[in-house]
Write a protein that holds these residues in place. Structure first.
Motif, PDB file in Angstrom:
ATOM      1  N   TYR A  98      46.854  69.239  15.690  1.00  0.00           N
ATOM      2  CA  TYR A  98      47.520  69.750  14.302  1.00  0.00           C
ATOM      3  C   TYR A  98      48.459  69.616  13.866  1.00  0.00           C
ATOM      4  O   TYR A  98      49.288  70.922  14.183  1.00  0.00           O
ATOM      5  N   ASN A  99      49.071  68.223  13.246  1.00  0.00           N
ATOM      6  CA  ASN A  99      50.324  69.503  12.649  1.00  0.00           C
ATOM      7  C   ASN A  99      49.834  70.037  11.346  1.00  0.00           C
ATOM      8  O   ASN A  99      48.431  70.208  10.814  1.00  0.00           O
ATOM      9  N   ALA A 100      51.146  70.577  10.534  1.00  0.00           N
ATOM     10  CA  ALA A 100      50.450  72.216   9.480  1.00  0.00           C
ATOM     11  C   ALA A 100      49.995  71.555   8.361  1.00  0.00           C
ATOM     12  O   ALA A 100      49.382  71.743   7.965  1.00  0.00           O
ATOM     13  N   ASP A 101      50.015  69.595   7.838  1.00  0.00           N
ATOM     14  CA  ASP A 101      49.794  69.415   7.324  1.00  0.00           C
ATOM     15  C   ASP A 101      48.356  68.605   7.423  1.00  0.00           C
ATOM     16  O   ASP A 101      47.389  68.375   6.518  1.00  0.00           O
ATOM     17  N   GLY A 102      47.483  68.759   8.324  1.00  0.00           N
ATOM     18  CA  GLY A 102      45.956  68.378   8.658  1.00  0.00           C
ATOM     19  C   GLY A 102      46.561  67.156   9.369  1.00  0.00           C
ATOM     20  O   GLY A 102      44.790  66.746   9.849  1.00  0.00           O
ATOM     21  N   THR A 103      46.996  66.340   9.809  1.00  0.00           N
ATOM     22  CA  THR A 103      47.134  65.623  10.251  1.00  0.00           C
ATOM     23  C   THR A 103      46.552  65.577  11.657  1.00  0.00           C
ATOM     24  O   THR A 103      47.452  66.528  12.587  1.00  0.00           O
ATOM     25  N   LEU A 104      46.529  64.251  12.561  1.00  0.00           N
ATOM     26  CA  LEU A 104      45.863  64.823  14.047  1.00  0.00           C
ATOM     27  C   LEU A 104      47.103  63.757  14.866  1.00  0.00           C
ATOM     28  O   LEU A 104      47.344  62.859  14.008  1.00  0.00           O
ATOM     29  N   ALA A 105      47.934  64.294  15.757  1.00  0.00           N
ATOM     30  CA  ALA A 105      48.874  63.927  16.282  1.00  0.00           C
ATOM     31  C   ALA A 105      48.848  63.661  17.527  1.00  0.00           C
ATOM     32  O   ALA A 105      50.084  62.504  17.863  1.00  0.00           O
ATOM     33  N   ASN A 106      47.547  63.684  18.078  1.00  0.00           N
ATOM     34  CA  ASN A 106      47.585  63.425  19.058  1.00  0.00           C
ATOM     35  C   ASN A 106      46.153  62.560  19.164  1.00  0.00           C
ATOM     36  O   ASN A 106      45.347  62.596  20.324  1.00  0.00           O
ATOM     37  N   ALA A 107      45.975  61.146  18.150  1.00  0.00           N
ATOM     38  CA  ALA A 107      44.484  60.340  18.427  1.00  0.00           C
ATOM     39  C   ALA A 107      44.744  59.867  19.043  1.00  0.00           C
ATOM     40  O   ALA A 107      45.018  58.323  18.617  1.00  0.00           O
ATOM     41  N   SER A 108      45.291  59.584  20.804  1.00  0.00           N
ATOM     42  CA  SER A 108      45.228  58.265  22.033  1.00  0.00           C
ATOM     43  C   SER A 108      44.880  59.522  22.520  1.00  0.00           C
ATOM     44  O   SER A 108      45.224  60.378  22.849  1.00  0.00           O
ATOM     45  N   PHE A 109      44.252  57.519  23.341  1.00  0.00           N
ATOM     46  CA  PHE A 109      44.768  58.781  25.121  1.00  0.00           C
ATOM     47  C   PHE A 109      45.741  58.931  25.774  1.00  0.00           C
ATOM     48  O   PHE A 109      45.691  59.564  26.883  1.00  0.00           O
TER      49      PHE A 109
END
Lengths: 87, 757
Positions: B671-682
């Motif tokens: 997760y980035n600091a703003d709460g977005t998921l940074a690795n949503a792929s295989f």
């Protein structure tokens, strides 16, 4: 009489007792007897005549699926545990 | 490899063999139908708008532009759902609050994680539906997210749910909190026992949120008919659970909902709770047409239930002669956006492999701004086993005792009292550890620099629950078996084999079919390692029902009393007249000319599951330049009770080990600091492939479960319990560094071994 193991969070109601032996041939009767000895226990375990959803009650090693109608033998062991999930 | 096979093969004819799976041909030829293959007349395609923020109030949703786009037939939000009460709904094992379920399916007044569903569209094509999402205007008021379990527990942390109170065994707290529940377990007197310990070790551990990584994304096609009957075709582990969830969420009678379970491309616990069907239902209701929704991989990773990230502090004590005498643990598991982490199971399984008389364990279920967690293969147990098996390994080392020998001399066995208060029935823990001690792998030398060998043990309860099935005898001597459990791990075969064994006929004579919720009695989820155990038990009971009916029919044909006929090895014969006998097929051929058809029925709810143990050994090599951990050799030992289909048990053991190795070495939600998921792929969420793993040797050490007609124990979940610690212990011996923060990725290895950032 059945032996009921009291979970640590409820021992404030049993004056610290870890284990209680109570009469009853069903879980309902056992819990009623517990509540008579230690008022307030029934409310922590049951809601609207059913075992609370996040609690499981184990009788002789098996999680009961019959709810309060679960038969209990005089030599039964009863444990109260949180409900668990499987995948 | 099965130990003690010879004895079993003398006892059984079908059980213990390795027939080809009944669904094998359809699977390898592409004929098998999955949810995404559904195509209905007039069908619309749905798409879901998801939150770009981890935590925000929804101020306004304007759907007018999207609704006006040609081809768009409906746009819906949470407001389109009926009101539901805040009551608990059982998901078979565990429960969910209906309001939370509705708020997770489509956000109400707040979005609680990146990817949280906000609105949905149904259109004449998937492209138009996706285009319409861009036209939905959502106004958010951003809130500070909380992403780490320890941060979420602190006073002053951002609160996710203003109405959430900490529940403590039926009693709720007074103030809003992110701690949804507190669990507490005690056995003996840990404080006193620590005073008697010669060696005490206390360590802290952290793990990250990880996903099950099933290959098939979630999907659902929903048709809401004019008479308020719903039909749902979907990928699910529990068709009956979906039926219950849908009926309760949509305030429909259960009999108005029919769920058709399609073939499934993996679930591992992640396909029990509903995501798409409620959205498809209200879209279908609005449009009067069937609506199909299929997630992409990003949606699966961002918005379906992974398992918890965690923080654990664990202290254990032992005497100098190597006896474990005390443990104190504090486990905090992330629940994601809504309560329901598997911390309870984590607490109760952690010490399962050991006979340890004094323990105090506290567990905390904590909400954070991440997707709501779902079950994942032995939910909660791999995380706590990672901590326990790491500390046990360190204790053995400090005491100068071989790590397997230390585990053996402290092993739980029949009669050992567990943390939850119950005692173990007959279990195979000791026999399994002895088999590992005597194995070629454990006794083979491991030479060379940067190499190490690790071991770890693991326990999982297993589950029983409800199973129903029926079987009809056909005139050609075959039996049509109707069952209601999604076949994920080869259960068509394992159930059919138990029916065949009971009837004394070849497995190939049993034709299993998985049907919808209107076509068979209630079945709980395919989960909890329960199907071969419980549905197999139902198959046994069903077989006994058929045997009784076959004997009655033969008695009628021979004009004998029913007690004068017996059923032996697939032959129905008169007890006192050797000339009077039918093979199963011979009598089957006469059924329809001598009376009513013969149909066996069974419904069961067995609880005597037995419990399961797994012990793993890994050899690894760590590249000092890149930090990459290569698994050189891996052996998984397990007590499956009786292995019904040994090849499928081996497959479960290898699959569990593989997932656990991925969890140990590479997988994490980043997760980035703003709460977005940074690795949503295989590509970025790195699961192991065949190129990353060696052949995983599977050794079954059978201790039949006396609580099952054929001695079955569940096998599917426990093999994922030991790998995290197995790998960490092996890496320690290769590098001299104890890794207590997963995953042990190259980045972390270089940081810990060389100080490189």
């Amino acid at each position: 009489m059945a032996a009921v193991w009291i979970p640590p969070q409820l021992r404030y109601l049993t004056r610290g007792a870890e284990r209680a032996t109570v009469p009853g041939d069903t879980l309902r009767a056992v819990i009623d007897a517990l509540d008579a000895a230690y008022p307030g226990l029934r409310d922590r375990l049951c809601e609207a005549d059913e075992i609370r959803g996040h609690i499981s009650i184990v009788v002789d090693g098996d999680v009961t699926q019959r709810g309060l109608t679960q038969p209990v033998r005089p030599d039964s062991e009863v444990q109260i545990i949180p409900a668990i999930a499987g995948g | 490899m099965v130990l003690e096979t010879e004895k079993k093969q003398k006892k059984y004819k079908v059980i213990g063999t390795r027939p080809i799976r009944p669904d094998g041909l359809d699977k390898v030829t592409g004929r098998a139908r999955f949810g995404a293959d559904i195509d209905l007349p007039g069908m619309l395609h749905g798409a879901i708008l998801r939150s770009p923020h981890a935590h925000a109030h929804i101020v306004r949703i304007d759907t007018s532009k999207a609704a006006a786009l040609p081809g768009v037939k409906a746009v819906v939000t949470n407001a389109d759902f009926p009101h539901v009460p805040a009551e608990e709904l059982s998901l078979g094992e565990g429960a969910v609050n209906l309001v939370h379920l509705r708020q997770n399916v489509l956000a109400e007044d707040k979005v609680l994680y990146h990817g949280h569903a906000v609105a949905a569209v149904a259109a004449t094509s998937a492209h138009i539906a996706t285009e319409a999402l861009r036209l939905i205007d959502v106004t958010y008021e951003l809130l500070e997210p909380v992403l780490d379990v320890r941060d979420a527990m602190k006073q002053g942390s951002p609160i996710l749910h203003a109405d959430l109170r900490t529940r403590d065994m039926g009693k709720d707290g007074d103030i809003p909190s992110n701690i949804a529940s507190h669990l507490h377990f005690e056995l003996g007197d840990a404080d006193h026992a620590f005073g008697e310990a010669d060696v005490v070790i206390e360590r802290e551990f952290t793990t990250r949120m990880v996903h099950q990584g099933y290959i098939e994304p979630h999907n659902a096609t929903v048709s809401w008919d004019e008479d308020d009957h719903l039909t749902i075709w979907m990928s699910t582990q529990g068709a009956f659970n979906v039926r219950d969830q849908m009926a309760r969420l949509l305030r429909l009678p259960v009999h108005n909902v029919r769920v058709v379970p399609m073939e499934i491309g993996g679930g591992f616990g992640g396909k029990i709770s509903v995501y798409l069907p409620p959205v498809g239902a209200i879209l279908s209701h609005k449009t009067g047409r069937p609506v199909k929704l299929v997630m992409n991989r990003t949606e699966v990773l961002e918005a379906t239930g992974p398992t918890s990230g965690s923080y654990i502090k664990l202290k254990m004590g032992a005497t100098k002669d190597g006896r474990l005498i005390a443990a104190r643990g504090e486990l905090a598991y992330e629940a994601g956006a809504f309560p329901g982490s598997p911390v309870g199971a984590g607490c109760m399984t952690m010490l399962g492999p050991y006979d340890i008389a004094n323990a105090t364990i506290d567990g905390y279920d904590v909400v954070v701004n991440k997707p709501r967690v779902a079950a994942y293969r032995a939910p909660g147990a791999p995380i706590s086993a990672f901590a326990c098996e790491s500390v046990v390994d360190e204790l053995a080392e400090q005491l100068g005792i071989d790590p397997l020998q230390f585990r053996l001399q402290n092993a739980s066995k029949e009669g050992t009292r567990q943390l939850r208060g119950t005692t173990f029935p007959p279990i195979g823990n000791v026999a399994m550890i002895k088999a590992a001690l005597a194995s070629d792998h454990y006794n083979a030398p491991l030479e060379g620099p940067n190499r190490g060998r690790g071991v770890a043990n693991g326990f999982w309860f297993n589950a029983g629950m409800q199973s129903s099935l029926n079987a009809s005898v056909n005139g050609d001597g075959t039996v049509s078996l109707i069952e209601g459990n999604t076949d994920i791990g080869g259960t068509r075969a394992s159930i059919a084999m138990q029916l065949a064994e009971t009837l004394g006929i070849p497995m190939e004579a049993v034709r299993p079919t998985v049907v919808d919720t209107d076509s068979v009695g209630y079945n709980a989820v395919t989960g909890g390692s329960r199907i071969t155990f419980a549905s197999g038990w139902a198959a046994y009971e069903c077989g006994m029902d058929i045997r009784r009916l076959m004997c009655a029919r033969a008695a009628a044909i021979w004009d004998l009393g029913e007690d004068d006929v017996e059923y032996v090895d697939g032959v129905i014969r008169a007890r006192k007249d050797a000339a009077k006998k039918f093979t199963f097929a011979e009598l089957a051929g006469r059924i329809n000319s001598t009376g009513a058809p013969i149909i066996g029925n069974a419904s069961v709810s067995p609880q005597t599951v037995g419990g399961a143990f797994a012990l793993h050994i890994a050899d690894v090599e760590v590249d000092p330049e890149t930090g990459k951990v290569q698994v050189l050799r891996y052996t998984a030992f397990q007590d499956p009770g009786t292995a019904i289909h040994p090849a499928y048990v081996e497959g479960q053991m290898q699959g569990g080990a593989s997932q656990g190795i991925g969890w140990a070495l590479n997988e994490e939600y980043y997760y980035n600091a703003d709460g977005t998921l940074a690795n949503a792929s295989f590509l970025d969420y790195r699961m192991p492939t065949t190129l990353d793993l060696p052949m995983i040797d599977a050794v079954m050490v059978e201790t039949p479960n006396p609580g099952h007609p054929y001695g079955v124990r569940g096998v599917g979940e426990v093999p994922i319990v030991p790998p995290l610690a197995t790998i960490a212990n092996a890496v320690y011996r290769a590098t001299g560094v104890r890794f207590r923060d997963l995953p042990i990725s190259p980045r972390r290895v270089l940081k810990e071994t060389q100080g490189l950032e």
